[in-house]
Design a protein around this motif. Structure first.
Motif, PDB file in Angstrom:
ATOM      1  N   LYS A 119       0.847  -1.206   0.000  1.00 24.98           N
ATOM      2  CA  LYS A 119       0.000   0.000   0.000  1.00 24.98           C
ATOM      3  C   LYS A 119       0.877   1.248   0.000  1.00 24.98           C
ATOM      4  O   LYS A 119       0.625   2.188  -0.758  1.00 24.98           O
ATOM      5  N   GLN A 120       1.902   1.268   0.837  1.00 22.85           N
ATOM      6  CA  GLN A 120       2.801   2.420   0.897  1.00 22.85           C
ATOM      7  C   GLN A 120       3.548   2.615  -0.420  1.00 22.85           C
ATOM      8  O   GLN A 120       3.752   3.750  -0.859  1.00 22.85           O
ATOM      9  N   TYR A 122       2.468   1.892  -3.479  1.00 20.81           N
ATOM     10  CA  TYR A 122       1.571   2.511  -4.459  1.00 20.81           C
ATOM     11  C   TYR A 122       1.213   3.942  -4.088  1.00 20.81           C
ATOM     12  O   TYR A 122       1.098   4.803  -4.965  1.00 20.81           O
ATOM     13  N   GLU A 123       1.047   4.225  -2.807  1.00 12.64           N
ATOM     14  CA  GLU A 123       0.783   5.607  -2.391  1.00 12.64           C
ATOM     15  C   GLU A 123       1.946   6.512  -2.782  1.00 12.64           C
ATOM     16  O   GLU A 123       1.741   7.640  -3.237  1.00 12.64           O
ATOM     17  N   HIS A 124       3.164   6.025  -2.632  1.00 10.67           N
ATOM     18  CA  HIS A 124       4.358   6.783  -3.035  1.00 10.67           C
ATOM     19  C   HIS A 124       4.340   7.095  -4.532  1.00 10.67           C
ATOM     20  O   HIS A 124       4.850   8.135  -4.967  1.00 10.67           O
ATOM     21  N   GLY A 126       1.640   7.731  -6.200  1.00 15.51           N
ATOM     22  CA  GLY A 126       0.503   8.596  -6.506  1.00 15.51           C
ATOM     23  C   GLY A 126      -0.847   7.909  -6.535  1.00 15.51           C
ATOM     24  O   GLY A 126      -1.858   8.530  -6.868  1.00 15.51           O
ATOM     25  N   TYR A 127      -0.903   6.632  -6.199  1.00 15.14           N
ATOM     26  CA  TYR A 127      -2.175   5.912  -6.145  1.00 15.14           C
ATOM     27  C   TYR A 127      -2.836   6.160  -4.805  1.00 15.14           C
ATOM     28  O   TYR A 127      -2.162   6.458  -3.808  1.00 15.14           O
ATOM     29  N   HIS A 128      -4.162   6.050  -4.770  1.00 15.69           N
ATOM     30  CA  HIS A 128      -4.869   6.217  -3.500  1.00 15.69           C
ATOM     31  C   HIS A 128      -5.990   5.192  -3.375  1.00 15.69           C
ATOM     32  O   HIS A 128      -6.487   4.665  -4.377  1.00 15.69           O
ATOM     33  N   ASP A 129      -6.350   4.926  -2.157  1.00 14.48           N
ATOM     34  CA  ASP A 129      -7.429   3.989  -1.845  1.00 14.48           C
ATOM     35  C   ASP A 129      -8.756   4.653  -2.204  1.00 14.48           C
ATOM     36  O   ASP A 129      -9.087   5.711  -1.677  1.00 14.48           O
ATOM     37  N   THR A 130      -9.519   4.033  -3.093  1.00 10.59           N
ATOM     38  CA  THR A 130     -10.807   4.601  -3.518  1.00 10.59           C
ATOM     39  C   THR A 130     -11.938   4.245  -2.563  1.00 10.59           C
ATOM     40  O   THR A 130     -13.071   4.646  -2.789  1.00 10.59           O
ATOM     41  N   LYS A 131     -11.627   3.483  -1.535  1.00  9.42           N
ATOM     42  CA  LYS A 131     -12.613   3.039  -0.547  1.00  9.42           C
ATOM     43  C   LYS A 131     -13.733   2.246  -1.209  1.00  9.42           C
ATOM     44  O   LYS A 131     -14.868   2.260  -0.769  1.00  9.42           O
TER      45      LYS A 131
END
Length: 144
Positions: A119-120, A122-124, A126-131
């Motif tokens: 998760k970290q 992909y966040e790095h 520029g991806y984000h959790d769409t919930k």
């Protein structure tokens, strides 16, 4: 990448190395037959498997495809002996380029809920959790 690798679409003779990277990096799952997954991804121009080659050896992979609305990325994996050198990021950039070249503007991927490190990563990038919640139903056999 700290060491220059060549990224290309996989070839017929690459399957054994690709599968070894998937198993070595822990992305393979017992309920997914990697031979079937590779064949399915390579059967038409809407998807492929990208590989990073270093001195003739496959060191990283990304399966990428598009469904006419979104792009999807699976099996992003780096051989454990080559992790930490930027190959994962390079594979994601190559997957994004593959999709952008086909006019796809949105990329989706699935991350297992208990995989905090990924998760970290992909966040790095520029991806984000769409919930969103992902539902699944197996409707047929994947046996060939």
């Amino acid at each position: 990448m700290s060491i220059e690798a060549v990224i290309r679409e996989m070839k017929d003779g690459d399957a054994e190395q690709v599968i070894a990277v998937w198993h070595g990096s822990g992305v393979a799952r017992p309920w997914n037959d990697p031979v079937n997954d590779i064949a399915f991804a390579r059967r038409n121009p809407h998807s492929t498997v990208l590989v990073a080659c270093l001195s003739g050896q496959i060191v990283a992979t990304a399966m990428v495809g598009e469904d006419g609305h979104r792009g999807w990325v699976y099996y992003v994996a780096t051989d454990p002996r080559h992790q930490g050198r930027g190959y994962g990021q390079a594979m994601m950039l190559a997957a994004e380029k593959w999709l952008a070249d086909r006019g796809v503007w949105k990329v989706q991927l699935l991350v297992r809920g208990d995989n905090a490190a990924v998760k970290q990563f992909y966040e790095h990038l520029g991806y984000h959790d769409t919930k969103s919640v992902c539902f699944q139903k197996v409707i047929g056999s994947t046996d060939t």
